[in-house]
Every structure is written in C-alpha cells, then in structure tokens.
Design an enzyme around this catalytic site. Structure first.
Site, short mmCIF file in Angstrom:
data_model
loop_
_atom_site.label_atom_id
_atom_site.label_comp_id
_atom_site.label_asym_id
_atom_site.label_seq_id
_atom_site.Cartn_x
_atom_site.Cartn_y
_atom_site.Cartn_z
N CYS A 1 -5.70 1.52 -9.06
CA CYS A 1 -4.69 1.33 -7.90
C CYS A 1 -5.66 1.08 -6.67
CB CYS A 1 -4.04 2.45 -7.84
SG CYS A 1 -2.99 2.62 -6.46
N ILE B 1 -3.06 -8.21 -14.74
CA ILE B 1 -3.94 -7.63 -13.75
C ILE B 1 -3.08 -6.56 -13.07
CG2 ILE B 1 -5.66 -9.27 -13.83
CD1 ILE B 1 -4.48 -10.50 -11.41
N GLY C 1 2.30 -12.06 -11.10
CA GLY C 1 2.96 -13.27 -10.46
C GLY C 1 3.98 -13.98 -11.38
N LYS D 1 -5.11 0.03 -17.77
CA LYS D 1 -4.50 -1.10 -16.72
C LYS D 1 -5.90 -1.51 -15.94
CE LYS D 1 -1.03 -2.46 -13.50
NZ LYS D 1 0.35 -2.12 -13.06
N ALA E 1 0.69 -1.29 0.10
CA ALA E 1 -0.12 -0.08 0.07
C ALA E 1 0.76 1.17 -0.13
CB ALA E 1 -0.79 -0.18 1.17
#
Lengths: 267, 329
Positions: free
Chosen positions: B144, B205, B258, B179, B84
């Site tokens: 975001c 993502i 990932g 995005k 964050a």
C-alpha cells in the site's frame, strides 16, 4: 435499488451560457428516485475521462419515466456531456445516496440554494408542496441571468426570493445574507440547503444559532458512488471525535451540524 | 485441422470449465474483484449476485479501526485515477462480527486483505482470522503506497517480504497470497522472496505511486501528496510485470491492473495469470465483472477452449515455470 440504464436523451439545451438542462428516459431510476438523491453518468464511452460524474435530480416525470438534471459546465467531464445530442443513449447509474427526509412535524420549510445548488431543491419543492408543507425558496447566483429553476417554482406556485452578487436582481449579496434577513420573520421550522461548502457552513451556523433544524446536501468528487471506494470521505464529528462520512452513500444529504465544514464555525 | 473438422467442432457446443486453483484457493471462475474497490461486497449487491464472482477480495483490514487520510483522497488522471484512501477500515473485529457473517450467508468466496505496521501485527491478524469460517485465503497487503508505516516499506525489501510471509504462514492454515508492489526495480526478486517465505500465490500489481498538482493553489492535489495510480493507464505495466513474474516464479498469480474488458482478462491469463482482479473498472461500470465473465465464456466457446487452463500462460514462450502451478487438485 440502484440500477444501470441506457437512457435515451430526449431534451438537452443550454439555458444560459454554461448552464444546461438534460432530460433522459430512465424508467427504473425515475420510479424510485427521491429528492436529494443523485445519478452517476458516464459522460462518454471512452476510458478518458474515466470516472462517472454525479448529478442531482432537478425534476422527475414518473409517467414518462424521465429524469431531468441541471448542470453547469465546470470541467472536461461536463463539457463532454454538454455535447451529447438528443436521441443518443446515455449510461446512467442510480438512484444513489441518501435522500432528503421529510419529518412529519414540519409545516414551513426554507429551501436555500446557491448557484447550481438550486437544482435538487426544485424536485424537493414539488414533493414538499404535495405534502402540504409551505415552501419558501431563497436562491443566490452571481448574476440575474444565472438564476435557475424560476419557471419551475412559478409552476408550483412557490414563493422565492433572490440574491445576486452583482445586485442585478433581488438582494445584492449572498444567499446567506438573504437567509439572515428573513430570520426575523420566524416563518420557518426546517431548512434544506444545497450549494458551495462555505455557504453551507454559514447556513449551518445561522440555523443552529436560531434553533432551526434541517438538512444540507454536499457535493464531492467521487469514484464509485456506492460507498465502496471511500474516495469521497468528508470530515464529520461523531460522538465528539473526528471521523469521515462518505458523501455518496452516507449522504449527500446530512443533518445540519453533523458535518465539519470548511470556512465554517464548527460546533 | 481441415475445414470439415473445424465445422464439426463448431457445431458441438462446449461448456467451458472456468475453475482455477490459486495456490489452494479454489475459484469457480478466474474473475475476482480487487481489494479496496468493492467494499465488503454488499455495495455492489444491487447490481449482481456476488457469489457469481470467482472471489471477493475485501477492503484492506487492520487490527484496529483506521480513519484513513484526510480529503482530497482521489484525483482523476488520463484514463486512470490516483487514490490515497489510507486504509480506512473498521478493524478486524468489526470485519469478523459485521461483514464476514453477511458474506458467508451469500456463499461468496472471500479473500481477506490484511495490512499492518509491523510483522507482529500481520501475524496477529493472520492468527485472528485463522479459525473463522467463510474465508478462503489471505492477501498480504505489503504494497500500500498510502500509509506511513508498513505497506510499501515492507514490499520493496526482499528480506522483509520473506520474513513477513513466513511469519504469517506460521500463524494460519489458510492459503496466503502476497500482493506485490510495482514500485520496485525488480519485481521478480520480490516475488522470489515471497516464494521463499512460503507464499502460496501472488497478486500483482498494486497501484503505481504518482501525484497531481493543483496549479491554482500551487500545492499537491491529494492531501497525502502522493497516491496510487490505477485504471486502464497502468495496464501495460501490470501486464508486463505479470508476464515477467510468471516466466520466472512457479507460483500462481492473481493478475490485476487496469482491466476493463474481456480482452484485457484474456491478455492477463495468457501472460501467466491464473485469475484476475477487476478494480477501478468497477467504479466506471458496476456490471463489468458480469460482462467479462460472459465474455470469457463466449470467447472460450467460440474458440473451442474447454478449460481456462489452456489460456493460462499461453503467451509465455517457455510456458509456466516448473510444474503447471495452476492445475486443479
């Protein structure tokens, strides 16, 4: 310039319960690394735990190309690292971060370490001694058995004083009490401190009150280690405004009074 | 193909063509780095020639400087991490004056990630960056999870997404990449909205909204309470979403989520991504982009694949929708 090395582990032992000394061969890093800088180590080859762990530099053997880190097992990452056998390769990234500076006008320095925070001060003591700066080490631990670096300071012929929370050796109390007690001697014109944040907050206040300049080294959870992720940001006062500094790349060494410290009487 | 053919082909060394066209953004190879994980490129320069990357997507940039969220900002989780950060950045002027000239001098393909609180702010950012040389495209951060205004609240509403993309498109001649957030029920609906707004390509993502609790102090671990989950833990979710969007929407996709090795890269390409972004894995292994770039090349040589185009969407039963959206022009 930092690099990644597959470092051969040549020594790894538990000094006292939970405290480990780990030496590995990483010639490029060893050639460059300065006191106060750190290395980021992958504690296993798997993706869990995912992130590298930062370790300060305890000692360097430039001839051998080796680096020694001193650490305490505090969680899963360090626990996994503690199982690393010798003769295995360790993925090490470094040197990282801003080192301690050695101002030209200092003659007598105090090195103040709390707990495992003493680790980076050992290498620093060596470099300062080589620069003919008189060093006095103040080190604190919970109990006498957990005092580290003593043998290294003996080798260097450096004076050290000890405080323990339980009074098992030296002054009963905190290393900040020890610092306060020594201040009347006025035999120090610069300090270097490393340890938990509340300790650094108190050291900062004492140093500023007594007009002593110096540097502190902070710890922090980090991801990248190179200033890219902004995960390790720590509050700082910049021109009277609160902003953030990156512990990994703006630090981990900061000038006394520069950082906003928790539990500290902030200036 | 009989065995003699195969042997003969194996002997002939090929030089795989790695170039891709991401909706008008031409990349020398499909390996890029995700916004917020690579700073402005210089942070990783000790480890590589950053011009070797397909593109560097720089840290999310806002009109005014932002201090970001208070610490703790990150938390490690099983095979992943929460962050964050809160869009800490020096603002678009500082980006143009300090960071862009350096990137330009390195001949790096640069995609600028922009974020705002309002549609007008996004439009102004697009206008401000439009005339600047050395920018290959804009990535709209409409996903975001770590800022109070803008970000995620735009990215979860198809009407807002369309309006925002259209507003940005009207202010720039640069290719625009939207995005997308995974924190939606139907990501295909959001992708279609971006397409209607005129997006040239999509990236997906962004992070998955998550949290951790500090049980000693009985409170959320992150100062921001919630954070975005990234790292290998989210890869299957990301791959599924890329596959879904690629099956339905005829826009080139920058796939991410990932990715840590060559196999992951190939999976995303086969799921329909035209290019991929490496994010959290940069923290774990600063050399990962170079390793997967070499790995992709090796894989293509070994399998006699002359162009990366052959891999894009290879696992989609119907192939990519409409005309090959990833062809070089």
């Amino acid at each position: 310039m930092p690099s990644v090395e597959k470092a051969l582990v040549i020594r790894h032992r538990e000094i006292v319960p939970y405290y480990y000394e780990l030496e590995f061969i990483a010639p490029s890093i060893a050639q460059e690394v300065l006191p106060g800088q750190f290395v980021n180590i992958r504690v296993s080859n798997s993706l869990d735990p995912l992130l590298r762990r930062p370790f300060s530099i305890y000692n360097v053997d430039k001839k051998l190309g080796s680096i020694t880190v001193f650490y305490k097992v505090v969680g899963r990452g360090t626990e996994l690292l503690s199982l690393m056998p010798i003769q295995k390769r360790l993925d090490v990234m470094g040197p990282l971060g801003r080192p301690f500076s050695i101002p030209g006008n200092i003659n007598r320095a105090y090195l103040i370490g709390g707990g495992v925070g003493i680790a980076p001060l050992v290498y620093l003591a060596r470099v300062l001694t080589d620069s003919d700066i008189k060093v006095k080490v103040l080190m604190g631990a919970s109990t006498a058995g957990f005092i580290c670096g003593r043998d290294m300071f003996d080798q260097l012929g450096v004076n050290y004083l000890i405080s323990t929370d339980d009074g098992s050796e030296g002054l009963k109390g905190k290393v900040t009490d020890l610092f306060e007690q020594q201040l009347f001697l006025q035999d120090c014109d610069y300090i270097y401190a490393c340890g938990p944040e509340p300790m650094l907050a108190k050291i900062t206040r004492l140093a500023l009150d007594n007009g002593i300049d110096g540097e502190i080294s902070l710890e922090g959870r980090m991801a990248c280690g190179v200033g890219a992720c902004l995960g390790c940001s720590h509050p700082v006062l910049k021109d009277g405004n609160r902003s953030y500094a990156k512990i990994c790349s703006d630090g981990p060494v900061f000038r006394i009074g520069e950082m906003l410290l928790h539990n500290g009487d902030v200036r | 193909m009989n065995t003699t053919d195969r042997k003969a082909r194996k002997k002939s060394r090929i030089t795989p063509d790695l170039r891709v066209n991401l909706g008008g953004i031409i990349l020398n190879n499909p390996i890029t780095v995700a916004s917020g994980t690579f700073g402005y490129g210089m942070e990783y320069e000790p480890f590589m020639d950053i011009a070797s990357l397909g593109a560097v997507i720089v840290k999310g940039t806002t009109l005014e400087p932002r201090a970001g969220n208070p610490p703790p900002r990150i938390c490690e989780t099983p095979s992943g991490m929460l962050n964050a950060i809160g869009l800490e950045n020096p603002g678009v002027k500082a980006f143009i004056n300090q960071h862009l000239p350096v990137l330009r001098s390195r001949k790096t393909t640069v995609i600028v990630n922009i974020a705002g609180n309002t549609v007008e702010e996004y439009a102004e950012l697009a206008r401000t960056l439009d005339g600047q040389s050395g920018i290959a495209g804009l990535e709209l951060n409409i996903s975001c999870p770590n800022v109070k205004q803008g970000g995620l609240q735009f990215g979860t509403d198809p009407v807002m997404v369309q309006e925002l993309v259209a507003a940005v498109k009207s202010q720039t001649s640069l290719p625009v990449m939207a995005k997308l957030s995974p924190n939606v029920t139907d990501i295909v609906a959001i992708a279609r909205a971006a397409e209607r707004g005129g997006a040239d390509c999509l990236s997906l993502i962004n992070t998955l909204l998550g949290m951790a609790i500090d049980i000693e102090n009985r409170k959320p671990f992150l100062a921001n309470t919630f954070g975005g989950l990234s790292g290998p833990a989210i890869k299957p979710v990301a791959l599924r979403m890329v596959y879904q969007v690629a099956s339905e929407v005829p826009l080139p996709i920058m796939g991410m989520g990932g990715i840590t090795d060559t196999r992951d890269v190939i999976e995303f390409l086969m799921a329909g991504a035209t290019a991929v972004s490496i994010g959290t894995a940069n923290f774990v292994n600063p050399l990962v982009t170079q390793e997967v770039l070499a790995g992709l090349r090796d894989y293509m040589e070994q399998n006699q694949i002359t162009s990366v185009q052959e891999l894009i969407g290879a696992a989609l039963p119907q192939g990519l929708p409409k005309k090959g959206s990833a062809e070089l022009t």
